[in-house]
Design a protein around this motif. Structure first.
Motif, PDB file in Angstrom:
ATOM      1  N   ALA A  12      72.579  16.921  32.552  1.00 52.66           N
ATOM      2  CA  ALA A  12      72.750  16.726  31.111  1.00 52.66           C
ATOM      3  C   ALA A  12      74.075  17.286  30.629  1.00 52.66           C
ATOM      4  CB  ALA A  12      71.603  17.408  30.365  1.00 52.66           C
ATOM      5  N   GLY A  13      74.530  16.708  29.530  1.00 51.55           N
ATOM      6  CA  GLY A  13      75.672  17.246  28.805  1.00 51.55           C
ATOM      7  C   GLY A  13      75.170  18.263  27.797  1.00 51.55           C
ATOM      8  N   GLY A  14      75.795  19.397  27.718  1.00 56.21           N
ATOM      9  CA  GLY A  14      75.346  20.491  26.867  1.00 56.21           C
ATOM     10  C   GLY A  14      75.397  20.211  25.376  1.00 56.21           C
ATOM     11  N   VAL A  15      76.123  19.173  24.957  1.00 58.93           N
ATOM     12  CA  VAL A  15      76.163  18.803  23.538  1.00 58.93           C
ATOM     13  C   VAL A  15      75.740  17.347  23.349  1.00 58.93           C
ATOM     14  CG1 VAL A  15      77.862  20.571  22.897  1.00 58.93           C
ATOM     15  CG2 VAL A  15      78.650  18.293  23.607  1.00 58.93           C
ATOM     16  N   ASP A  16      74.892  16.856  24.249  1.00 53.32           N
ATOM     17  CA  ASP A  16      74.414  15.474  24.165  1.00 53.32           C
ATOM     18  C   ASP A  16      73.690  15.256  22.847  1.00 53.32           C
ATOM     19  OD1 ASP A  16      73.138  13.006  24.421  1.00 53.32           O
ATOM     20  OD2 ASP A  16      72.600  13.330  26.518  1.00 53.32           O
ATOM     21  N   ASP A  17      74.192  14.322  22.063  1.00 52.43           N
ATOM     22  CA  ASP A  17      73.566  14.022  20.776  1.00 52.43           C
ATOM     23  C   ASP A  17      72.870  12.664  20.787  1.00 52.43           C
ATOM     24  OD1 ASP A  17      75.824  12.428  20.848  1.00 52.43           O
ATOM     25  OD2 ASP A  17      76.591  13.063  18.905  1.00 52.43           O
ATOM     26  N   VAL A  18      72.741  12.047  21.968  1.00 56.18           N
ATOM     27  CA  VAL A  18      72.030  10.778  22.103  1.00 56.18           C
ATOM     28  C   VAL A  18      70.654  11.043  22.715  1.00 56.18           C
ATOM     29  CG1 VAL A  18      72.040   8.475  23.158  1.00 56.18           C
ATOM     30  CG2 VAL A  18      74.164   9.455  22.249  1.00 56.18           C
ATOM     31  N   SER A  19      70.635  11.532  23.968  1.00 51.05           N
ATOM     32  CA  SER A  19      69.360  11.934  24.573  1.00 51.05           C
ATOM     33  C   SER A  19      68.904  13.258  23.974  1.00 51.05           C
ATOM     34  CB  SER A  19      69.506  12.096  26.082  1.00 51.05           C
ATOM     35  OG  SER A  19      69.810  10.874  26.693  1.00 51.05           O
ATOM     36  N   VAL A  20      69.821  13.978  23.433  1.00 48.16           N
ATOM     37  CA  VAL A  20      69.649  15.277  22.780  1.00 48.16           C
ATOM     38  C   VAL A  20      69.378  16.359  23.842  1.00 48.16           C
ATOM     39  CG1 VAL A  20      68.492  16.611  20.988  1.00 48.16           C
ATOM     40  CG2 VAL A  20      68.805  14.143  20.687  1.00 48.16           C
ATOM     41  N   TYR A  21      70.334  17.244  23.952  1.00 43.44           N
ATOM     42  CA  TYR A  21      70.243  18.281  24.978  1.00 43.44           C
ATOM     43  C   TYR A  21      68.958  19.101  24.856  1.00 43.44           C
ATOM     44  CZ  TYR A  21      71.451  22.131  28.062  1.00 43.44           C
ATOM     45  OH  TYR A  21      71.431  23.062  29.058  1.00 43.44           O
ATOM     46  N   ALA A  22      68.522  19.378  23.648  1.00 41.35           N
ATOM     47  CA  ALA A  22      67.284  20.137  23.473  1.00 41.35           C
ATOM     48  C   ALA A  22      66.098  19.407  24.097  1.00 41.35           C
ATOM     49  CB  ALA A  22      67.026  20.405  21.989  1.00 41.35           C
ATOM     50  N   HIS A  43      79.685  21.535  27.164  1.00 41.64           N
ATOM     51  CA  HIS A  43      80.544  20.821  26.218  1.00 41.64           C
ATOM     52  C   HIS A  43      80.623  19.313  26.465  1.00 41.64           C
ATOM     53  CE1 HIS A  43      81.666  24.785  24.875  1.00 41.64           C
ATOM     54  NE2 HIS A  43      82.054  25.073  26.086  1.00 41.64           N
ATOM     55  N   ALA A  44      79.848  18.792  27.417  1.00 43.44           N
ATOM     56  CA  ALA A  44      79.839  17.347  27.654  1.00 43.44           C
ATOM     57  C   ALA A  44      78.816  16.692  26.732  1.00 43.44           C
ATOM     58  CB  ALA A  44      79.498  17.038  29.102  1.00 43.44           C
ATOM     59  N   ASN A  45      79.085  15.446  26.389  1.00 45.96           N
ATOM     60  CA  ASN A  45      78.173  14.709  25.529  1.00 45.96           C
ATOM     61  C   ASN A  45      77.287  13.802  26.373  1.00 45.96           C
ATOM     62  OD1 ASN A  45      76.989  13.280  23.258  1.00 45.96           O
ATOM     63  ND2 ASN A  45      78.696  14.087  22.066  1.00 45.96           N
ATOM     64  N   HIS A  46      76.818  12.718  25.818  1.00 51.48           N
ATOM     65  CA  HIS A  46      75.815  11.859  26.444  1.00 51.48           C
ATOM     66  C   HIS A  46      76.287  11.212  27.743  1.00 51.48           C
ATOM     67  CE1 HIS A  46      72.358   9.286  26.804  1.00 51.48           C
ATOM     68  NE2 HIS A  46      73.124   8.212  26.800  1.00 51.48           N
ATOM     69  N   ASN A  47      77.563  10.945  27.872  1.00 51.37           N
ATOM     70  CA  ASN A  47      78.051  10.234  29.051  1.00 51.37           C
ATOM     71  C   ASN A  47      78.401  11.162  30.208  1.00 51.37           C
ATOM     72  OD1 ASN A  47      77.781   7.621  27.973  1.00 51.37           O
ATOM     73  ND2 ASN A  47      79.563   8.021  26.701  1.00 51.37           N
ATOM     74  N   ALA A  48      77.794  12.340  30.226  1.00 55.90           N
ATOM     75  CA  ALA A  48      78.024  13.268  31.335  1.00 55.90           C
ATOM     76  C   ALA A  48      77.694  12.571  32.644  1.00 55.90           C
ATOM     77  CB  ALA A  48      77.166  14.520  31.167  1.00 55.90           C
ATOM     78  N   ALA A  49      78.697  12.475  33.497  1.00 56.89           N
ATOM     79  CA  ALA A  49      78.563  11.885  34.828  1.00 56.89           C
ATOM     80  C   ALA A  49      78.128  10.425  34.789  1.00 56.89           C
ATOM     81  CB  ALA A  49      77.630  12.713  35.699  1.00 56.89           C
ATOM     82  N   ALA A  50      78.649   9.671  33.825  1.00 57.97           N
ATOM     83  CA  ALA A  50      78.378   8.237  33.797  1.00 57.97           C
ATOM     84  C   ALA A  50      78.722   7.667  35.172  1.00 57.97           C
ATOM     85  CB  ALA A  50      79.199   7.562  32.709  1.00 57.97           C
ATOM     86  N   PRO A  51      77.891   6.779  35.707  1.00 60.89           N
ATOM     87  CA  PRO A  51      78.042   6.375  37.108  1.00 60.89           C
ATOM     88  C   PRO A  51      79.212   5.457  37.409  1.00 60.89           C
ATOM     89  CG  PRO A  51      76.272   5.158  36.081  1.00 60.89           C
ATOM     90  CD  PRO A  51      76.731   6.184  35.077  1.00 60.89           C
ATOM     91  N   MET A  52      79.953   5.033  36.405  1.00 65.35           N
ATOM     92  CA  MET A  52      81.081   4.148  36.676  1.00 65.35           C
ATOM     93  C   MET A  52      82.219   4.457  35.710  1.00 65.35           C
ATOM     94  SD  MET A  52      79.504   0.680  35.069  1.00 65.35           S
ATOM     95  CE  MET A  52      77.825   0.992  35.532  1.00 65.35           C
ATOM     96  N   PRO A  53      83.440   4.217  36.146  1.00 69.14           N
ATOM     97  CA  PRO A  53      84.559   4.436  35.229  1.00 69.14           C
ATOM     98  C   PRO A  53      84.621   3.339  34.175  1.00 69.14           C
ATOM     99  CG  PRO A  53      85.339   3.548  37.309  1.00 69.14           C
ATOM    100  CD  PRO A  53      83.862   3.806  37.475  1.00 69.14           C
TER     101      PRO A  53
END
Length: 155
Positions: A12-22, A43-53
């Protein structure tokens, strides 16, 4: 969540506001029916480690100020390739341990929670000493910004 029985690795991204980190943390905390791990890209958002560039066209649009398509694939703080390499590191160790039964891979999950708290301690020959606590598989300073938590079944 307590009925979940298969070993679990969450990323997870620590500031994910889509899936929501909490929400990701809630899954991690409440999946008490299994061993589980949570890798957080601080400090990463929802696209943390998105599987493709991002496609080349998205880079061109981003250069012109239209970041919409680019943000679908990339993170504002973390490099996509770096995040993919880190995720592959943990996913490979996780599958080797739980699918192949390679118990030697457990060392990749026995980590100090915050990578920045890890200590690089080696002797003159470069061999790790008893004080060494930096994350296995990471060269000194290369796990910065990462947090890894584990809980055993029942916790």
């Amino acid at each position: 969540m307590s009925g979940f029985r298969k070993p679990l690795l969450l990323v997870a991204g620590g500031v994910d506001d889509v899936s929501v980190y909490a929400a990701m943390r809630t899954i991690f905390e409440e999946a008490t029916g299994t061993d589980r791990h949570l890798l957080t890209f601080e400090h990463a958002n929802h696209n943390a480690a998105a599987p493709m560039p991002a496609p080349a066209a998205a880079y061109a649009l981003a250069a012109e100020g239209d970041s919409g398509p680019f943000e679908h694939y990339a993170d504002a703080v973390w490099d996509n390739t770096r995040m993919n390499n880190i995720t592959q590191h943990f996913a490979t160790a996780f599958m080797d341990m739980h699918i192949k039964g390679d118990t030697n891979k457990a060392a990749y999950f026995d980590l100090v929670t915050k990578a920045g708290d890890g200590v690089v301690a080696v002797d003159d020959a470069g061999k790790e000493t008893a004080d060494h606590s930096y994350w296995k598989g990471f060269a000194p300073r290369t796990a910065a910004g990462l947090t890894f938590e584990s809980k055993a079944k029942g916790e």
